[in-house]
Design an enzyme around this catalytic site. Sequence first.
Site, PDB file in Angstrom:
ATOM      1  N   LYS A 173       0.870  -1.180   0.000  1.00 60.65           N
ATOM      2  CA  LYS A 173       0.000   0.000   0.000  1.00 60.65           C
ATOM      3  C   LYS A 173       0.905   1.227   0.000  1.00 60.65           C
ATOM      4  O   LYS A 173       1.451   1.621   1.023  1.00 60.65           O
ATOM      5  CB  LYS A 173      -0.928   0.034   1.223  1.00 60.65           C
ATOM      6  CG  LYS A 173      -2.057   1.010   0.999  1.00 60.65           C
ATOM      7  CD  LYS A 173      -2.359   2.007   2.093  1.00 60.65           C
ATOM      8  CE  LYS A 173      -1.407   2.991   2.587  1.00 60.65           C
ATOM      9  NZ  LYS A 173      -1.332   4.273   1.859  1.00 60.65           N
ATOM     10  N   GLU A 248      10.611   2.062   9.663  1.00 67.98           N
ATOM     11  CA  GLU A 248      11.634   3.071   9.330  1.00 67.98           C
ATOM     12  C   GLU A 248      10.927   4.408   9.457  1.00 67.98           C
ATOM     13  O   GLU A 248      10.050   4.728   8.661  1.00 67.98           O
ATOM     14  CB  GLU A 248      12.153   2.804   7.905  1.00 67.98           C
ATOM     15  CG  GLU A 248      13.490   3.456   7.651  1.00 67.98           C
ATOM     16  CD  GLU A 248      13.343   4.849   7.102  1.00 67.98           C
ATOM     17  OE1 GLU A 248      13.370   5.796   7.939  1.00 67.98           O
ATOM     18  OE2 GLU A 248      13.209   5.015   5.898  1.00 67.98           O
TER      19      GLU A 248
HETATM   20  P1  NDP Z   1       2.467   9.185   7.209  1.00 59.39           P
HETATM   21  O1  NDP Z   1       3.391   8.491   8.113  1.00 59.39           O
HETATM   22  O2  NDP Z   1       1.075   9.398   7.687  1.00 59.39           O
HETATM   23  O3  NDP Z   1       2.403   8.400   5.805  1.00 59.39           O
HETATM   24  C1  NDP Z   1       3.269   7.364   5.422  1.00 59.39           C
HETATM   25  C2  NDP Z   1       2.485   6.136   4.990  1.00 59.39           C
HETATM   26  O4  NDP Z   1       1.794   5.597   6.110  1.00 59.39           O
HETATM   27  C3  NDP Z   1       1.415   6.428   3.949  1.00 59.39           C
HETATM   28  O5  NDP Z   1       1.291   5.359   3.043  1.00 59.39           O
HETATM   29  C4  NDP Z   1       0.200   6.573   4.831  1.00 59.39           C
HETATM   30  O6  NDP Z   1      -0.998   6.482   4.150  1.00 59.39           O
HETATM   31  C5  NDP Z   1       0.420   5.468   5.815  1.00 59.39           C
HETATM   32  N1  NDP Z   1      -0.358   5.572   7.051  1.00 59.39           N
HETATM   33  C6  NDP Z   1      -0.756   6.683   7.709  1.00 59.39           C
HETATM   34  N2  NDP Z   1      -1.482   6.370   8.796  1.00 59.39           N
HETATM   35  C7  NDP Z   1      -1.557   5.018   8.843  1.00 59.39           C
HETATM   36  C8  NDP Z   1      -2.176   4.074   9.702  1.00 59.39           C
HETATM   37  N3  NDP Z   1      -2.889   4.454  10.775  1.00 59.39           N
HETATM   38  N4  NDP Z   1      -2.053   2.760   9.427  1.00 59.39           N
HETATM   39  C9  NDP Z   1      -1.354   2.347   8.353  1.00 59.39           C
HETATM   40  N5  NDP Z   1      -0.749   3.188   7.485  1.00 59.39           N
HETATM   41  C10 NDP Z   1      -0.833   4.504   7.721  1.00 59.39           C
HETATM   42  O7  NDP Z   1       3.126  10.556   6.794  1.00 59.39           O
HETATM   43  P2  NDP Z   1       2.442  11.906   6.294  1.00 59.39           P
HETATM   44  O8  NDP Z   1       2.288  11.835   4.843  1.00 59.39           O
HETATM   45  O9  NDP Z   1       1.217  12.268   7.101  1.00 59.39           O
HETATM   46  O10 NDP Z   1       3.604  12.940   6.671  1.00 59.39           O
HETATM   47  C11 NDP Z   1       3.647  13.474   7.993  1.00 59.39           C
HETATM   48  C12 NDP Z   1       5.042  13.585   8.502  1.00 59.39           C
HETATM   49  O11 NDP Z   1       5.582  12.274   8.553  1.00 59.39           O
HETATM   50  C13 NDP Z   1       6.010  14.349   7.639  1.00 59.39           C
HETATM   51  O12 NDP Z   1       5.920  15.714   7.886  1.00 59.39           O
HETATM   52  C14 NDP Z   1       7.312  13.758   8.068  1.00 59.39           C
HETATM   53  O13 NDP Z   1       7.723  14.401   9.248  1.00 59.39           O
HETATM   54  C15 NDP Z   1       6.974  12.330   8.380  1.00 59.39           C
HETATM   55  N6  NDP Z   1       7.346  11.398   7.295  1.00 59.39           N
HETATM   56  C16 NDP Z   1       8.471  10.678   7.464  1.00 59.39           C
HETATM   57  C17 NDP Z   1       8.886   9.823   6.477  1.00 59.39           C
HETATM   58  C18 NDP Z   1      10.128   9.020   6.636  1.00 59.39           C
HETATM   59  O14 NDP Z   1      10.634   8.493   5.651  1.00 59.39           O
HETATM   60  N7  NDP Z   1      10.632   8.845   7.823  1.00 59.39           N
HETATM   61  C19 NDP Z   1       8.159   9.687   5.212  1.00 59.39           C
HETATM   62  C20 NDP Z   1       6.954  10.459   5.148  1.00 59.39           C
HETATM   63  C21 NDP Z   1       6.587  11.285   6.169  1.00 59.39           C
HETATM   64  P3  NDP Z   1      -1.769   7.872   3.888  1.00 59.39           P
HETATM   65  O15 NDP Z   1      -0.901   8.618   2.948  1.00 59.39           O
HETATM   66  O16 NDP Z   1      -3.041   7.453   3.301  1.00 59.39           O
HETATM   67  O17 NDP Z   1      -1.943   8.560   5.206  1.00 59.39           O
END
Ligand code: NDP
Length: 476
Positions: A173, A248
């Site tokens: 996903k 991660e």
């Molecule tokens: P998220 O962590 O919400 O998104 C990353 C992935 O997780 C997406 O595929 C998302 O789906 C999914 N996800 C979110 N909530 C759930 C859940 N409850 N159960 C299962 N999967 C879930 O990141 P955001 O896009 O909201 O970004 C927010 C912040 O996260 C950024 O500002 C940054 O600080 C951090 N981030 C860190 C990353 C890293 O590589 N360490 C990568 C991306 C973000 P969906 O998009 O539908 O919410």
Amino acid sequence: MNMSNQRRFYIDGEWVDPVEPGDLEVINPATEKPVATISLGSAADINLAVDAARRAFESYATTTPADRLDLLQNILTIYKRRYDEMAELISLELGAPISMSQRSQAACGTGHLEGFLAAFEKLELRQQLENGDTLIREPVGVCGLITPWNWPVNQIALKVLPALAVGCTSVLKPSELTPLSAILYAEILHEAGVPQGVFNLVNGEGPIAGAALSRHPDVNMMSFTGSTRAGVAVTRDAAETVKKVTLELGGKSPNILFADADVEKAVKRGVFGVFYNSGQSCNAPTRMLVERSIYQNVLQIAKKTGESQQIGDPAEPGRHIGPVVSELQFDRIQSLINAGVDEGATVLVGGPGKPNGFDTGYYVRPTIFYDVNNDMRIAREEIFGPVLSIIPFENEDEAISIANDTPYGLAAYLETGDDEKAERVAGKLRAGQVYINGTECAYGSPFGGYKTSGLGREGGLFGLEDFLEIKAVSRP
Ligand code: NDP
């Protein structure tokens, strides 16, 4: 990418319509205009995908390592053929400048493949223990893979490839902000001959499709990359059915500049390192810790460097940075830049608002704060935008203490001309990767975090091992 696949999911070797329609427009962050329409999956779509992966596991787990090596080689060949298409899609959906997308974003797909191919040859699936027992490593089973938008193919490759290599089946996903690169990736796997049901793709939102995957009783392992908040949610959802979970997550990585470093070079790579990918990298060196005796000099170089950062249209070639991925991310970054100002940090470059001439698109002004205190929000929270915080320190002990004073522990950077000091300090930093004097860890090295930056390691041999169960066999 085949346009008719956009609204479909890849399940059991075929492109299928969602159980219930649920459209979402994919937005180009540079124009704020839709570029595609995808479907958002529900628990029903996840169930179909997991069922297909479960059925496929029975036979795929019995394939030989040589068969799977051939498969990875095929994927490499086809990925290389569709490389430019991949770079263009990532640029379109993420806003990554096309030159950078070509050079770095799409290159993760080939780099990790080569890293895993090399590691796989070293993996011992059967070993004789000194006590006479036999140790056997077996695929963990059906894996749920959830990936973010910031390095879309990097994260997909780091999860899908080791699962395929060791004999696991999976359901991916991806982030619904960057689904197009994932659809193309699925097309590549199909063309490479990945057997039916071994890899499945369902687009959708985290709290719905992602949560259904994490909770599914037939999924044996969840591998997640994203925010610490979502990583905790996945872990909770997976706990009920006692799944293996690898994470991660975020980072707030220190970059220690000692006075004996090559200061000019160190500051430039530190500043550009934060701005790269518009600051959307989990291992970005976002806290620059500077030895007091070079502090004023560093500020001068940082100002000049920061002001030289060009911003531009991702579709144009060049070394500029593009917008951030979404309006939501733009707003989050703005609120943290404002928090920095409110908490008393001083703006050296940039600040709140959009850069001149960029009213359309989610463009952020590359920003540098100095006189930052490590307790401020801009020093503690992951901003995920082109925002650097500069913090002074008095001596080596204080530098290490500030560096480790963070809930995160993903990466750490240090700059010094003294090899012994580099070794000593690297040994004391609580982080999963340490980069000395501008070097980068190669494909195949383990990537992952201490503390709230995650659990487990991705890449190379360690990344393969995370997808394996261990069995001990004793005989009379
Ligand atoms: P998220 O962590 O919400 O998104 C990353 C992935 O997780 C997406 O595929 C998302 O789906 C999914 N996800 C979110 N909530 C759930 C859940 N409850 N159960 C299962 N999967 C879930 O990141 P955001 O896009 O909201 O970004 C927010 C912040 O996260 C950024 O500002 C940054 O600080 C951090 N981030 C860190 C990353 C890293 O590589 N360490 C990568 C991306 C973000 P969906 O998009 O539908 O919410």
